[in-house]
Design an enzyme around this catalytic site. Structure first.
Site, PDB file in Angstrom:
ATOM      1  CG  ASP A   1      51.782  36.818  42.365  1.00 48.51           C
ATOM      2  OD1 ASP A   1      51.898  36.645  41.137  1.00 48.51           O
ATOM      3  OD2 ASP A   1      52.483  36.233  43.210  1.00 48.51           O
TER       4      ASP A   1
ATOM      5  CD  GLN B   1      56.677  30.795  43.005  1.00 49.40           C
ATOM      6  OE1 GLN B   1      57.077  31.771  42.387  1.00 49.40           O
ATOM      7  NE2 GLN B   1      55.656  30.068  42.595  1.00 49.40           N
TER       8      GLN B   1
ATOM      9  CE  LYS C   1      56.642  33.636  39.228  1.00 51.49           C
ATOM     10  NZ  LYS C   1      55.853  33.191  40.356  1.00 51.49           N
TER      11      LYS C   1
END
Ligand code: NAP
Length: 281
Positions: free
Chosen positions: A119, A96, A52
Protein backbone atom coordinates in the site's frame (compact mmCIF):
# COMPACT_ATOMS: atom_id res chain seq x y z
CA UNK A 1 -17.51 18.56 -24.36
CA UNK A 2 -14.77 16.73 -22.49
CA UNK A 3 -13.34 13.40 -23.54
CA UNK A 4 -14.03 10.75 -20.94
CA UNK A 5 -10.98 9.10 -19.35
CA UNK A 6 -12.13 5.53 -18.85
CA UNK A 7 -10.42 3.99 -15.82
CA UNK A 8 -11.91 0.57 -16.53
CA UNK A 9 -10.19 0.49 -19.92
CA UNK A 10 -6.84 1.64 -18.50
CA UNK A 11 -7.16 -0.87 -15.68
CA UNK A 12 -7.92 -3.76 -18.05
CA UNK A 13 -4.84 -2.93 -20.15
CA UNK A 14 -2.64 -2.76 -17.05
CA UNK A 15 -4.01 -6.01 -15.63
CA UNK A 16 -3.32 -7.81 -18.90
CA UNK A 17 0.31 -6.68 -18.62
CA UNK A 18 0.47 -7.78 -14.96
CA UNK A 19 -0.93 -11.20 -15.84
CA UNK A 20 1.95 -11.71 -18.27
CA UNK A 21 4.50 -10.61 -15.66
CA UNK A 22 3.03 -13.06 -13.12
CA UNK A 23 3.13 -15.86 -15.73
CA UNK A 24 6.81 -15.05 -16.39
CA UNK A 25 7.52 -15.32 -12.64
CA UNK A 26 5.62 -18.62 -12.46
CA UNK A 27 7.79 -19.98 -15.26
CA UNK A 28 10.81 -19.28 -13.07
CA UNK A 29 9.14 -21.21 -10.25
CA UNK A 30 8.03 -18.10 -8.34
CA UNK A 31 4.48 -17.84 -7.02
CA UNK A 32 3.18 -14.38 -6.13
CA UNK A 33 1.19 -13.96 -2.91
CA UNK A 34 -0.77 -11.17 -1.23
CA UNK A 35 -1.94 -11.40 2.39
CA UNK A 36 -5.15 -9.47 3.01
CA UNK A 37 -6.11 -8.69 6.60
CA UNK A 38 -9.55 -7.46 7.54
CA UNK A 39 -10.58 -6.73 11.12
CA UNK A 40 -14.25 -6.44 12.11
CA UNK A 41 -17.43 -6.17 10.09
CA UNK A 42 -17.19 -2.93 8.12
CA UNK A 43 -19.28 -3.63 5.02
CA UNK A 44 -17.38 -1.18 2.76
CA UNK A 45 -14.09 -2.83 3.83
CA UNK A 46 -15.54 -6.24 2.98
CA UNK A 47 -16.38 -5.03 -0.56
CA UNK A 48 -12.84 -3.62 -1.03
CA UNK A 49 -11.22 -6.81 0.27
CA UNK A 50 -13.36 -8.99 -2.01
CA UNK A 51 -12.43 -6.81 -5.00
CA UNK A 52 -8.74 -7.05 -4.11
CA UNK A 53 -8.98 -10.84 -3.89
CA UNK A 54 -10.81 -10.93 -7.23
CA UNK A 55 -8.06 -8.78 -8.78
CA UNK A 56 -5.43 -11.23 -7.49
CA UNK A 57 -7.30 -14.14 -9.01
CA UNK A 58 -7.60 -12.35 -12.35
CA UNK A 59 -3.83 -11.95 -12.75
CA UNK A 60 -2.73 -15.22 -11.12
CA UNK A 61 -1.67 -13.93 -7.69
CA UNK A 62 -2.45 -16.11 -4.64
CA UNK A 63 -4.40 -14.23 -1.99
CA UNK A 64 -4.44 -15.28 1.64
CA UNK A 65 -7.27 -13.76 3.64
CA UNK A 66 -7.08 -13.23 7.40
CA UNK A 67 -10.54 -12.16 8.62
CA UNK A 68 -10.24 -11.26 12.29
CA UNK A 69 -13.06 -10.45 14.72
CA UNK A 70 -13.79 -6.86 15.80
CA UNK A 71 -12.43 -7.56 19.32
CA UNK A 72 -8.96 -8.55 18.03
CA UNK A 73 -6.34 -6.82 20.17
CA UNK A 74 -3.54 -4.71 18.74
CA UNK A 75 -1.03 -7.26 20.09
CA UNK A 76 -2.79 -10.10 18.24
CA UNK A 77 -2.81 -8.12 15.00
CA UNK A 78 0.87 -7.19 15.34
CA UNK A 79 1.70 -10.83 16.00
CA UNK A 80 -0.06 -11.90 12.78
CA UNK A 81 1.80 -9.22 10.80
CA UNK A 82 5.08 -10.42 12.30
CA UNK A 83 4.25 -13.93 11.08
CA UNK A 84 3.41 -12.67 7.59
CA UNK A 85 6.58 -10.55 7.47
CA UNK A 86 8.47 -13.84 7.76
CA UNK A 87 6.24 -15.92 5.47
CA UNK A 88 8.02 -16.53 2.16
CA UNK A 89 4.70 -17.21 0.35
CA UNK A 90 3.70 -13.61 1.01
CA UNK A 91 5.13 -10.82 -1.18
CA UNK A 92 2.70 -8.16 -0.03
CA UNK A 93 0.73 -7.45 3.15
CA UNK A 94 -2.38 -5.37 3.05
CA UNK A 95 -4.22 -4.43 6.22
CA UNK A 96 -7.59 -2.98 5.21
CA UNK A 97 -8.28 0.40 6.84
CA UNK A 98 -10.06 1.72 8.81
CA UNK A 99 -9.28 -0.49 11.82
CA UNK A 100 -11.49 -0.62 14.92
CA UNK A 101 -10.86 2.42 17.13
CA UNK A 102 -9.04 0.46 19.88
CA UNK A 103 -6.20 -0.30 17.41
CA UNK A 104 -3.61 2.36 16.55
CA UNK A 105 -3.43 2.38 12.75
CA UNK A 106 -0.01 3.99 12.50
CA UNK A 107 1.53 1.34 14.80
CA UNK A 108 0.07 -1.36 12.55
CA UNK A 109 1.37 0.33 9.38
CA UNK A 110 4.79 0.73 11.01
CA UNK A 111 4.92 -2.99 11.85
CA UNK A 112 4.65 -4.13 8.21
CA UNK A 113 8.02 -4.93 6.66
CA UNK A 114 8.56 -2.03 4.19
CA UNK A 115 9.59 -4.65 1.60
CA UNK A 116 6.04 -6.08 1.79
CA UNK A 117 4.21 -2.75 2.26
CA UNK A 118 2.34 -2.83 -1.06
CA UNK A 119 0.00 0.00 0.00
CA UNK A 120 3.13 2.20 0.38
CA UNK A 121 1.86 3.61 3.67
CA UNK A 122 4.94 2.79 5.79
CA UNK A 123 7.00 5.92 6.62
CA UNK A 124 9.99 4.29 4.87
CA UNK A 125 8.08 4.08 1.58
CA UNK A 126 6.40 7.46 2.10
CA UNK A 127 9.89 8.93 2.52
CA UNK A 128 11.01 7.35 -0.74
CA UNK A 129 8.00 8.80 -2.55
CA UNK A 130 8.99 12.23 -1.18
CA UNK A 131 12.56 11.75 -2.43
CA UNK A 132 11.23 10.61 -5.81
CA UNK A 133 13.13 7.33 -5.71
CA UNK A 134 10.65 4.57 -4.98
CA UNK A 135 9.64 0.99 -5.76
CA UNK A 136 6.18 0.98 -4.25
CA UNK A 137 3.71 3.37 -5.78
CA UNK A 138 1.06 5.23 -3.79
CA UNK A 139 -1.88 3.33 -5.33
CA UNK A 140 -4.57 5.94 -6.00
CA UNK A 141 -2.22 8.73 -7.20
CA UNK A 142 -0.21 6.25 -9.29
CA UNK A 143 -3.45 5.03 -10.85
CA UNK A 144 -4.24 8.63 -11.82
CA UNK A 145 -0.80 9.04 -13.39
CA UNK A 146 -1.44 5.87 -15.43
CA UNK A 147 -4.76 7.28 -16.65
CA UNK A 148 -3.12 10.57 -17.68
CA UNK A 149 -0.36 8.70 -19.49
CA UNK A 150 -2.87 6.45 -21.30
CA UNK A 151 -4.69 9.54 -22.62
CA UNK A 152 -1.41 11.30 -23.51
CA UNK A 153 -2.00 14.07 -21.00
CA UNK A 154 1.44 15.46 -20.24
CA UNK A 155 2.04 16.90 -16.77
CA UNK A 156 5.37 18.61 -17.47
CA UNK A 157 5.09 22.38 -17.27
CA UNK A 158 1.39 22.25 -16.44
CA UNK A 159 -0.17 24.07 -13.51
CA UNK A 160 -1.56 21.23 -11.37
CA UNK A 161 -3.93 21.88 -8.49
CA UNK A 162 -4.82 19.14 -6.00
CA UNK A 163 -7.74 19.73 -3.65
CA UNK A 164 -7.09 17.62 -0.55
CA UNK A 165 -3.94 16.93 1.49
CA UNK A 166 -4.50 13.45 2.89
CA UNK A 167 -1.57 11.08 3.28
CA UNK A 168 -3.27 8.56 1.01
CA UNK A 169 -4.29 10.78 -1.89
CA UNK A 170 -3.55 14.53 -1.82
CA UNK A 171 0.06 14.63 -0.66
CA UNK A 172 1.41 11.70 -2.71
CA UNK A 173 -0.56 12.95 -5.73
CA UNK A 174 1.29 16.24 -5.50
CA UNK A 175 4.63 14.40 -5.24
CA UNK A 176 4.00 12.29 -8.34
CA UNK A 177 2.98 15.32 -10.40
CA UNK A 178 6.02 17.23 -9.16
CA UNK A 179 8.24 14.32 -10.20
CA UNK A 180 6.73 14.59 -13.69
CA UNK A 181 7.68 18.29 -13.71
CA UNK A 182 4.25 19.74 -13.05
CA UNK A 183 3.97 23.02 -11.13
CA UNK A 184 1.93 21.84 -8.20
CA UNK A 185 -0.33 23.49 -5.67
CA UNK A 186 -2.14 21.71 -2.83
CA UNK A 187 -5.41 23.20 -1.56
CA UNK A 188 -7.33 22.20 1.56
CA UNK A 189 -10.13 23.34 3.86
CA UNK A 190 -8.14 26.39 5.01
CA UNK A 191 -7.21 27.58 1.52
CA UNK A 192 -8.36 31.16 0.95
CA UNK A 193 -10.09 31.86 -2.38
CA UNK A 194 -10.25 28.21 -3.42
CA UNK A 195 -12.17 28.84 -6.67
CA UNK A 196 -9.55 31.37 -7.76
CA UNK A 197 -6.79 28.80 -7.21
CA UNK A 198 -8.59 25.93 -8.95
CA UNK A 199 -9.59 28.16 -11.91
CA UNK A 200 -5.92 28.49 -12.82
CA UNK A 201 -5.38 24.72 -13.01
CA UNK A 202 -4.49 23.02 -16.28
CA UNK A 203 -4.91 19.74 -14.39
CA UNK A 204 -7.31 19.72 -11.44
CA UNK A 205 -7.47 16.75 -9.06
CA UNK A 206 -10.36 16.71 -6.59
CA UNK A 207 -9.86 14.51 -3.51
CA UNK A 208 -12.22 16.10 -1.02
CA UNK A 209 -14.93 13.57 -0.22
CA UNK A 210 -17.88 15.91 -0.82
CA UNK A 211 -20.46 15.34 -3.56
CA UNK A 212 -20.84 18.16 -6.13
CA UNK A 213 -18.01 20.13 -4.54
CA UNK A 214 -16.27 21.22 -7.76
CA UNK A 215 -18.59 23.36 -9.86
CA UNK A 216 -18.03 24.69 -13.39
CA UNK A 217 -17.08 28.17 -12.13
CA UNK A 218 -14.06 26.60 -10.35
CA UNK A 219 -12.70 25.07 -13.56
CA UNK A 220 -10.67 26.67 -16.35
CA UNK A 221 -11.85 26.18 -19.95
CA UNK A 222 -10.10 23.12 -21.38
CA UNK A 223 -8.77 21.85 -18.03
CA UNK A 224 -8.14 18.17 -17.36
CA UNK A 225 -10.31 17.19 -14.39
CA UNK A 226 -9.67 14.11 -12.26
CA UNK A 227 -12.33 13.16 -9.74
CA UNK A 228 -11.07 10.98 -6.87
CA UNK A 229 -14.16 11.40 -4.67
CA UNK A 230 -16.32 8.42 -3.78
CA UNK A 231 -19.48 9.74 -2.20
CA UNK A 232 -23.14 8.80 -1.99
CA UNK A 233 -25.64 11.40 -3.14
CA UNK A 234 -29.09 11.95 -1.62
CA UNK A 235 -30.46 8.99 -3.61
CA UNK A 236 -27.65 6.75 -2.33
CA UNK A 237 -25.96 6.67 -5.75
CA UNK A 238 -22.15 6.60 -5.98
CA UNK A 239 -20.81 9.99 -7.12
CA UNK A 240 -17.58 11.93 -7.13
CA UNK A 241 -16.54 15.39 -5.91
CA UNK A 242 -17.17 17.03 -9.27
CA UNK A 243 -20.50 18.30 -10.65
CA UNK A 244 -20.00 16.11 -13.68
CA UNK A 245 -22.79 17.41 -15.92
CA UNK A 246 -21.67 21.04 -15.81
CA UNK A 247 -17.91 20.50 -15.61
CA UNK A 248 -17.74 18.09 -18.57
CA UNK A 249 -18.96 20.93 -20.79
CA UNK A 250 -15.91 23.01 -19.86
CA UNK A 251 -13.13 20.44 -19.40
CA UNK A 252 -11.02 18.84 -22.15
CA UNK A 253 -10.74 15.50 -20.31
CA UNK A 254 -12.61 14.23 -17.27
CA UNK A 255 -12.80 11.03 -15.22
CA UNK A 256 -16.31 9.75 -14.40
CA UNK A 257 -17.43 8.27 -11.07
CA UNK A 258 -17.85 5.35 -11.10
CA UNK A 259 -15.47 4.03 -13.75
CA UNK A 260 -12.68 6.59 -13.47
CA UNK A 261 -10.03 6.59 -10.72
CA UNK A 262 -11.68 3.83 -8.65
CA UNK A 263 -10.78 0.83 -10.84
CA UNK A 264 -7.12 1.90 -10.93
CA UNK A 265 -6.41 1.84 -7.19
CA UNK A 266 -6.60 -1.94 -6.81
CA UNK A 267 -4.73 -2.41 -10.09
CA UNK A 268 -1.80 -0.38 -8.73
CA UNK A 269 -1.86 -2.45 -5.53
CA UNK A 270 -1.46 -5.49 -7.78
CA UNK A 271 1.38 -3.71 -9.61
CA UNK A 272 3.16 -3.23 -6.26
CA UNK A 273 2.62 -6.89 -5.32
CA UNK A 274 4.10 -8.06 -8.61
CA UNK A 275 7.02 -5.63 -8.18
CA UNK A 276 7.68 -7.12 -4.75
CA UNK A 277 7.89 -10.63 -6.25
CA UNK A 278 10.04 -9.43 -9.16
CA UNK A 279 12.62 -8.15 -6.67
CA UNK A 280 13.31 -11.80 -5.69
CA UNK A 281 14.38 -12.77 -9.22
P1 NAP B 1 -9.70 12.92 3.59
O1 NAP B 1 -8.57 12.31 4.33
O2 NAP B 1 -10.98 13.16 4.30
O3 NAP B 1 -9.18 14.32 2.99
C1 NAP B 1 -10.05 15.23 2.41
C2 NAP B 1 -9.30 16.48 2.09
O4 NAP B 1 -10.23 17.41 1.54
C3 NAP B 1 -8.66 17.15 3.31
O5 NAP B 1 -7.33 17.49 3.03
C4 NAP B 1 -9.52 18.37 3.54
O6 NAP B 1 -8.81 19.49 4.03
C5 NAP B 1 -10.01 18.68 2.14
N1 NAP B 1 -11.26 19.44 2.24
C6 NAP B 1 -12.37 19.15 2.94
N2 NAP B 1 -13.27 20.14 2.81
C7 NAP B 1 -12.71 21.07 2.02
C8 NAP B 1 -13.13 22.34 1.55
N3 NAP B 1 -14.34 22.85 1.87
N4 NAP B 1 -12.29 23.03 0.75
C9 NAP B 1 -11.09 22.53 0.41
N5 NAP B 1 -10.63 21.34 0.84
C10 NAP B 1 -11.42 20.63 1.64
O7 NAP B 1 -10.07 12.09 2.31
P2 NAP B 1 -9.18 11.16 1.33
O8 NAP B 1 -8.88 9.87 1.99
O9 NAP B 1 -8.07 11.94 0.73
O10 NAP B 1 -10.27 10.88 0.20
C11 NAP B 1 -10.89 11.89 -0.54
C12 NAP B 1 -12.00 11.31 -1.38
O11 NAP B 1 -11.44 10.36 -2.27
C13 NAP B 1 -13.06 10.53 -0.60
O12 NAP B 1 -14.30 10.67 -1.25
C14 NAP B 1 -12.59 9.09 -0.70
O13 NAP B 1 -13.65 8.17 -0.57
C15 NAP B 1 -12.04 9.09 -2.09
N6 NAP B 1 -11.02 8.07 -2.34
C16 NAP B 1 -11.16 7.37 -3.48
C17 NAP B 1 -10.22 6.41 -3.80
C18 NAP B 1 -10.39 5.65 -5.07
O14 NAP B 1 -9.77 4.62 -5.23
N7 NAP B 1 -11.19 6.16 -6.00
C19 NAP B 1 -9.14 6.18 -2.97
C20 NAP B 1 -8.99 6.95 -1.81
C21 NAP B 1 -9.95 7.91 -1.52
P3 NAP B 1 -8.16 19.53 5.51
O15 NAP B 1 -6.91 18.70 5.42
O16 NAP B 1 -7.88 20.97 5.72
O17 NAP B 1 -9.18 18.96 6.44
Amino acid sequence: MAELMNGKEVSAAKRAELKERVAALNEKGIQVGLAVIIVGNNSASRVYVNNKKKGCEEIGVNSYEYALPEETTQAQLLSLIDELNNDSRVNGILCQLPLPSHIDEQSVINSINPEKDVDAFHPFNVGHIMIGDYTYLPCTPAGIMEILKYYNVSVAGKRCVVIGRSNIVGKPMAMLMLKENGTVEICHSRTAGLAEETSRADILVAAVGKADFVTADMVKDGAVVVDVGMNRNAEGKLCGDVCFDEVEKKASYITPVPGGVGPMTITMLLENTVRSAEKIV
